[in-house]
Design a protein around this motif. Structure first.
Motif, PDB file in Angstrom:
ATOM      1  N   ALA A   1      -6.488   3.839  -5.573  1.00  0.00           N
ATOM      2  CA  ALA A   1      -6.603   2.799  -4.545  1.00  0.00           C
ATOM      3  C   ALA A   1      -5.333   1.957  -4.476  1.00  0.00           C
ATOM      4  O   ALA A   1      -4.900   1.550  -3.384  1.00  0.00           O
ATOM      5  CB  ALA A   1      -7.815   1.913  -4.828  1.00  0.00           C
ATOM      6  N   GLU A   2      -4.715   1.672  -5.630  1.00  0.00           N
ATOM      7  CA  GLU A   2      -3.447   0.939  -5.642  1.00  0.00           C
ATOM      8  C   GLU A   2      -2.357   1.743  -4.931  1.00  0.00           C
ATOM      9  O   GLU A   2      -1.560   1.191  -4.167  1.00  0.00           O
ATOM     10  CB  GLU A   2      -3.019   0.644  -7.083  1.00  0.00           C
ATOM     11  CG  GLU A   2      -3.864  -0.383  -7.806  1.00  0.00           C
ATOM     12  CD  GLU A   2      -3.532  -1.813  -7.397  1.00  0.00           C
ATOM     13  OE1 GLU A   2      -2.687  -2.007  -6.493  1.00  0.00           O
ATOM     14  OE2 GLU A   2      -4.124  -2.738  -7.982  1.00  0.00           O
ATOM     15  N   ASN A   3      -2.322   3.044  -5.185  1.00  0.00           N
ATOM     16  CA  ASN A   3      -1.335   3.896  -4.515  1.00  0.00           C
ATOM     17  C   ASN A   3      -1.530   3.884  -3.004  1.00  0.00           C
ATOM     18  O   ASN A   3      -0.561   3.793  -2.233  1.00  0.00           O
ATOM     19  CB  ASN A   3      -1.445   5.329  -5.043  1.00  0.00           C
ATOM     20  CG  ASN A   3      -0.995   5.450  -6.491  1.00  0.00           C
ATOM     21  OD1 ASN A   3      -0.360   4.545  -7.033  1.00  0.00           O
ATOM     22  ND2 ASN A   3      -1.320   6.564  -7.121  1.00  0.00           N
ATOM     23  N   ASN A   4      -2.786   3.978  -2.568  1.00  0.00           N
ATOM     24  CA  ASN A   4      -3.069   3.946  -1.133  1.00  0.00           C
ATOM     25  C   ASN A   4      -2.671   2.609  -0.512  1.00  0.00           C
ATOM     26  O   ASN A   4      -2.199   2.553   0.632  1.00  0.00           O
ATOM     27  CB  ASN A   4      -4.556   4.204  -0.884  1.00  0.00           C
ATOM     28  CG  ASN A   4      -4.946   5.638  -1.176  1.00  0.00           C
ATOM     29  OD1 ASN A   4      -4.109   6.542  -1.157  1.00  0.00           O
ATOM     30  ND2 ASN A   4      -6.219   5.861  -1.469  1.00  0.00           N
ATOM     31  N   GLU A   5      -2.859   1.527  -1.264  1.00  0.00           N
ATOM     32  CA  GLU A   5      -2.497   0.203  -0.756  1.00  0.00           C
ATOM     33  C   GLU A   5      -0.989   0.093  -0.541  1.00  0.00           C
ATOM     34  O   GLU A   5      -0.528  -0.497   0.446  1.00  0.00           O
ATOM     35  CB  GLU A   5      -2.980  -0.868  -1.737  1.00  0.00           C
ATOM     36  CG  GLU A   5      -2.583  -2.291  -1.392  1.00  0.00           C
ATOM     37  CD  GLU A   5      -3.199  -2.798  -0.099  1.00  0.00           C
ATOM     38  OE1 GLU A   5      -2.700  -3.812   0.427  1.00  0.00           O
ATOM     39  OE2 GLU A   5      -4.164  -2.177   0.394  1.00  0.00           O
TER      40      GLU A   5
END
Length: 285
Positions: A108-112
Motif C-alpha cells: 500500500a505504501e508503494n502504491n501511495e
C-alpha cells in the motif's frame, strides 16, 4: 531504549558493546537519531553477551540543594545486565508482532508513492492516504510504533537498493551502479525510504561522460570511482527507471522479514539464548 526510564540503566546500555557510539546518535531529526540501517547486529550474540555481563554496584548521589535546604543522600543498588536482556527480549516480542502487521502495509505504501507521482504529472492535487492508522494518544501499541515504522521503511529501502545494486553490477551496468551507489546520502537526506524513491521519480536524466555524472536540472554532480573510468563514451539513463524494481524488492523483502518475525521464530530465538546461558553458567557436576 524507551523502556529504560532510569538514567543509570540507559547509560549502561549505551556503553555496553559501544552501542551509544556506533548505533545511537541523539538528535531532533529521525535520520539523525538512528543509523541502524547501517548496522544490523547479531541479536543472539548481543543478548547472550549481555546476559553474561557481570552485575555492577551503582551509587546515585542526590543533593544537597541550597534552595530547598535538602541534605545529601546516597542510593546504592545492583545493576543486573541479565535482567536487562530479559526486558529487551520481552520488548522484541511485542515489537515483532507490530512489525509483522506493519510490513504487510508496504504494498500500500508503494502504491501511495506511485499515486502521488501520477497526480503530480496530471496536475491534480494529491489526497494522501494514511497507510498506517496509528494514533499515539489512543493506541495501546508500543510507544515508538510510528518511529519504528519509519525506520522499518528506511531499512527496507536500503536493503532493496543493495540488492538492486548487485543486479546492476551482475548485468555489467557499471555506470548506473556507480551513480546509484554514490548518489543517496543515507545519513543526512534519506528519512524513511519513501523520500528516496520519490526523488528518483522526479529526477531528470543522468548523463555520464568519463568520471562525471550530471543530473538534468540538478546542481549535484557525482564523480564515479568504479569500472570504466577511462571511457569517454556518453551514457544517459533515467533514475525513474529504477523505481519499479526497487518497489518490487521492497515488497519482496517485507515478505521475507515477515517470515522471520513469526511469534514462534522469535520465542525460539529467545529460548536458544536462555538455554545457552544456562549451559554456560551451570557448573559441571
Amino acid at each position: 531504549m524507551a523502556e529504560f526510564h532510569d538514567q543509570s540503566g540507559r547509560e549502561w546500555l549505551l556503553e555496553f558493546d559501544s552501542y551509544g557510539n556506533t548505533y545511537y546518535r541523539p538528535a531532533r531529526s529521525f535520520s539523525g537519531s538512528f543509523c541502524a540501517h547501517n548496522y544490523l547486529r547479531n541479536t543472539v550474540d548481543y543478548l547472550s553477551n549481555m546476559m553474561l555481563a557481570p552485575n555492577e554496584t551503582m551509587t546515585i548521589i542526590a543533593g544537597p540543594h541550597p534552595r530547598f535546604k535538602s541534605i545529601r543522600r546516597e542510593f546504592t543498588f545492583q545493576l543486573e545486565p541479565c535482567r536487562f536482556a530479559q526486558r529487551i527480549m520481552a520488548a522484541r516480542e511485542s515489537v515483532a508482532r507490530e512489525l509483522r502487521t506493519d510490513l504487510a502495509l508496504i504494498p500500500a505504501e508503494n502504491n501511495e508513492i506511485l499515486s502521488e507521482r501520477l497526480d503530480e504529472q496530471a496536475g491534480h492535487k494529491h489526497v494522501a492516504q494514511r497507510v498506517l492508522d496509528h494514533d499515539e494518544n489512543t493506541s495501546d501499541a508500543s510507544p515508538l510504533r510510528y518511529q519504528n515504522y519509519q525506520l522499518m521503511k528506511a531499512l527496507l529501502t536500503r536493503r532493496a537498493v543493495e540488492r538492486f545494486l548487485g543486479r546492476l553490477r551482475f548485468e555489467g551496468r557499471h555506470i548506473e551502479y556507480d551513480w546509484l551507489k554514490l548518489w543517496p546520502d543515507w545519513d543526512t537526506q534519506v528519512q524513511n525510504g519513501d523520500d528516496l524513491v520519490k526523488a528518483l521519480l522526479r529526477l531528470g536524466s543522468v548523463t555520464c561522460i568519463g568520471r562525471e555524472c550530471v543530473i538534468e536540472g540538478n546542481d549535484r554532480r557525482v564523480v564515479r570511482d568504479g569500472v570504466g573510468l577511462h571511457s569517454e563514451a556518453r551514457h544517459e539513463f533515467w533514475p525513474r527507471d529504477f523505481v519499479d524494481e526497487l518497489l518490487l524488492l521492497r515488497a519482496r523483502i517485507a515478505n521475507e522479514w515477515m517470515a522471520h518475525l513469526t511469534p514462534e521464530a522469535i520465542k525460539e530465538e529467545h529460548l536458544q539464548i536462555m538455554r545457552a546461558h544456562l549451559k554456560r553458567t551451570t557448573p559441571d557436576t
